[in-house]
Write a protein that holds these residues in place. Structure first.
Motif, PDB file in Angstrom:
ATOM      1  N   VAL A 256       0.839  -1.201   0.000  1.00 43.40           N
ATOM      2  CA  VAL A 256       0.000   0.000   0.000  1.00 43.40           C
ATOM      3  C   VAL A 256       0.877   1.256   0.000  1.00 43.40           C
ATOM      4  CG1 VAL A 256      -1.736   1.307   1.287  1.00 43.40           C
ATOM      5  CG2 VAL A 256      -1.929  -1.178   1.107  1.00 43.40           C
ATOM      6  N   SER A 257       1.907   1.287   0.833  1.00 39.35           N
ATOM      7  CA  SER A 257       2.820   2.444   0.899  1.00 39.35           C
ATOM      8  C   SER A 257       3.468   2.709  -0.452  1.00 39.35           C
ATOM      9  CB  SER A 257       3.920   2.206   1.935  1.00 39.35           C
ATOM     10  OG  SER A 257       3.387   2.158   3.214  1.00 39.35           O
ATOM     11  N   ASN A 258       3.905   1.652  -1.120  1.00 42.96           N
ATOM     12  CA  ASN A 258       4.549   1.807  -2.429  1.00 42.96           C
ATOM     13  C   ASN A 258       3.579   2.350  -3.468  1.00 42.96           C
ATOM     14  OD1 ASN A 258       6.969   0.897  -1.400  1.00 42.96           O
ATOM     15  ND2 ASN A 258       6.691  -1.199  -2.121  1.00 42.96           N
ATOM     16  N   LEU A 259       2.339   1.866  -3.452  1.00 45.22           N
ATOM     17  CA  LEU A 259       1.337   2.342  -4.408  1.00 45.22           C
ATOM     18  C   LEU A 259       1.030   3.828  -4.196  1.00 45.22           C
ATOM     19  CD1 LEU A 259      -1.091  -0.715  -4.381  1.00 45.22           C
ATOM     20  CD2 LEU A 259       0.400  -0.003  -6.259  1.00 45.22           C
ATOM     21  N   ILE A 260       0.932   4.221  -2.930  1.00 43.72           N
ATOM     22  CA  ILE A 260       0.666   5.633  -2.613  1.00 43.72           C
ATOM     23  C   ILE A 260       1.857   6.493  -3.053  1.00 43.72           C
ATOM     24  CG2 ILE A 260       0.325   7.301  -0.750  1.00 43.72           C
ATOM     25  CD1 ILE A 260      -1.203   5.010   0.722  1.00 43.72           C
ATOM     26  N   ALA A 261       3.064   6.040  -2.749  1.00 45.54           N
ATOM     27  CA  ALA A 261       4.271   6.789  -3.113  1.00 45.54           C
ATOM     28  C   ALA A 261       4.354   6.982  -4.628  1.00 45.54           C
ATOM     29  CB  ALA A 261       5.512   6.079  -2.597  1.00 45.54           C
ATOM     30  N   GLU A 262       4.040   5.933  -5.388  1.00 43.62           N
ATOM     31  CA  GLU A 262       4.059   6.037  -6.853  1.00 43.62           C
ATOM     32  C   GLU A 262       3.057   7.088  -7.341  1.00 43.62           C
ATOM     33  OE1 GLU A 262       3.417   2.193  -8.638  1.00 43.62           O
ATOM     34  OE2 GLU A 262       5.080   1.309  -7.522  1.00 43.62           O
ATOM     35  N   GLU A 263       1.873   7.094  -6.771  1.00 44.19           N
ATOM     36  CA  GLU A 263       0.853   8.057  -7.194  1.00 44.19           C
ATOM     37  C   GLU A 263       1.248   9.484  -6.797  1.00 44.19           C
ATOM     38  OE1 GLU A 263      -2.322   9.742  -8.985  1.00 44.19           O
ATOM     39  OE2 GLU A 263      -1.658   7.677  -9.213  1.00 44.19           O
ATOM     40  N   LEU A 264       1.853   9.649  -5.619  1.00 43.83           N
ATOM     41  CA  LEU A 264       2.238  10.989  -5.162  1.00 43.83           C
ATOM     42  C   LEU A 264       3.402  11.551  -5.970  1.00 43.83           C
ATOM     43  CD1 LEU A 264       1.822  10.727  -1.286  1.00 43.83           C
ATOM     44  CD2 LEU A 264       0.221  11.617  -2.976  1.00 43.83           C
ATOM     45  N   GLU A 265       4.180  10.675  -6.612  1.00 40.25           N
ATOM     46  CA  GLU A 265       5.254  11.153  -7.495  1.00 40.25           C
ATOM     47  C   GLU A 265       4.671  11.908  -8.689  1.00 40.25           C
ATOM     48  OE1 GLU A 265       7.837   7.965  -8.662  1.00 40.25           O
ATOM     49  OE2 GLU A 265       8.487   7.609  -6.599  1.00 40.25           O
ATOM     50  N   ASN A 266       3.448  11.555  -9.088  1.00 41.81           N
ATOM     51  CA  ASN A 266       2.786  12.229 -10.208  1.00 41.81           C
ATOM     52  C   ASN A 266       2.341  13.637  -9.860  1.00 41.81           C
ATOM     53  OD1 ASN A 266       3.080   9.862 -11.684  1.00 41.81           O
ATOM     54  ND2 ASN A 266       1.047   9.116 -11.133  1.00 41.81           N
ATOM     55  N   ASN A 267       2.161  13.921  -8.578  1.00 47.10           N
ATOM     56  CA  ASN A 267       1.738  15.243  -8.129  1.00 47.10           C
ATOM     57  C   ASN A 267       2.602  15.627  -6.929  1.00 47.10           C
ATOM     58  OD1 ASN A 267       0.458  17.558  -7.285  1.00 47.10           O
ATOM     59  ND2 ASN A 267      -1.606  16.739  -7.514  1.00 47.10           N
ATOM     60  N   SER A 268       3.693  16.321  -7.196  1.00 49.39           N
ATOM     61  CA  SER A 268       4.682  16.603  -6.146  1.00 49.39           C
ATOM     62  C   SER A 268       4.197  17.574  -5.079  1.00 49.39           C
ATOM     63  CB  SER A 268       5.974  17.132  -6.770  1.00 49.39           C
ATOM     64  OG  SER A 268       5.704  18.333  -7.465  1.00 49.39           O
ATOM     65  N   SER A 269       3.063  18.243  -5.303  1.00 50.18           N
ATOM     66  CA  SER A 269       2.561  19.163  -4.275  1.00 50.18           C
ATOM     67  C   SER A 269       1.799  18.415  -3.181  1.00 50.18           C
ATOM     68  CB  SER A 269       1.669  20.240  -4.888  1.00 50.18           C
ATOM     69  OG  SER A 269       0.444  19.676  -5.316  1.00 50.18           O
ATOM     70  N   LEU A 270       1.448  17.158  -3.433  1.00 49.60           N
ATOM     71  CA  LEU A 270       0.755  16.341  -2.424  1.00 49.60           C
ATOM     72  C   LEU A 270       1.749  15.554  -1.594  1.00 49.60           C
ATOM     73  CD1 LEU A 270      -2.168  14.807  -4.525  1.00 49.60           C
ATOM     74  CD2 LEU A 270      -2.200  16.863  -3.120  1.00 49.60           C
ATOM     75  N   PHE A 271       1.368  15.278  -0.344  1.00 48.74           N
ATOM     76  CA  PHE A 271       2.215  14.441   0.504  1.00 48.74           C
ATOM     77  C   PHE A 271       1.366  13.649   1.484  1.00 48.74           C
ATOM     78  CE2 PHE A 271       2.131  18.779   2.095  1.00 48.74           C
ATOM     79  CZ  PHE A 271       1.852  18.650   3.440  1.00 48.74           C
ATOM     80  N   LEU A 272       1.913  12.522   1.910  1.00 48.32           N
ATOM     81  CA  LEU A 272       1.236  11.620   2.833  1.00 48.32           C
ATOM     82  C   LEU A 272       1.442  12.107   4.254  1.00 48.32           C
ATOM     83  CD1 LEU A 272      -0.241   8.853   3.194  1.00 48.32           C
ATOM     84  CD2 LEU A 272       2.022   7.837   3.435  1.00 48.32           C
ATOM     85  N   VAL A 273       0.340  12.272   4.982  1.00 50.00           N
ATOM     86  CA  VAL A 273       0.410  12.678   6.385  1.00 50.00           C
ATOM     87  C   VAL A 273       0.365  11.447   7.279  1.00 50.00           C
ATOM     88  CG1 VAL A 273      -0.740  13.953   8.239  1.00 50.00           C
ATOM     89  CG2 VAL A 273      -0.631  14.918   5.942  1.00 50.00           C
TER      90      VAL A 273
END
Length: 155
Positions: free
Chosen positions: A7-24
């Motif tokens: 799950v962490s890897n999938l989220i990280a991959e998606e957040l790479e597409n939008n660098s203004s977003l980050f996981l809290v």
């Protein structure tokens, strides 16, 4: 690879597409309820949450592991957790509880990788004579001394 790592890897991959977003925050309960909390430097939209939700859900196999998924933005009343959240909220008012049980309501003037700087005004007795005067206070607080910090909204 554990389920949480997937799950962490999938989220990280998606957040790479939008660098203004980050996981809290990411939590997975024993019953496999996945809770993802996101934030963004410029705020977060419903579409951002949908994109992350789809990236996770479409790449996990429910036959392998049944799960439920909740993707949400960090709410207004949510405590700040990351340095990046402090930096994005410079200029706003915070209610900070320190590890010494002190509560300070002040404007966030600066935030770096080690500490925040708060400023506030207070009416205090004059040093000489009667009456009160307005005094401007400024204080630096290391992140390690912050128990909780919440953005306060002023109407």
């Amino acid at each position: 690879m554990t389920f949480k790592d997937k799950v962490s890897n999938l989220i990280a991959e998606e957040l790479e597409n939008n660098s203004s977003l980050f996981l809290v925050d990411l939590s997975i309960s024993e019953s496999y309820k996945i809770t993802v909390t996101l934030d963004g430097d410029n705020g977060i939209t419903l579409q951002d949450c949908i994109d992350v939700s789809r990236a996770v859900e479409n790449n996990l196999d429910r036959e392998e592991q049944d799960f439920s998924l909740e993707v949400a933005s960090a709410g207004v009343s949510s405590p700040l957790k990351l340095v990046r959240q402090y930096k994005k909220n410079i200029g706003r008012n915070l209610k900070v509880k320190t590890t010494t049980s002190e509560t300070i309501e002040a404007k966030l003037e600066a935030a770096d990788d080690d500490k925040i700087t708060l400023t506030w005004t207070a009416r205090e007795p004059k040093k000489i004579g009667k009456g009160k005067e307005t005094v401007i206070h400024q204080r630096e607080i290391p992140y390690s001394d912050i128990k909780e910090a919440i953005v306060t909204i002023i109407f």
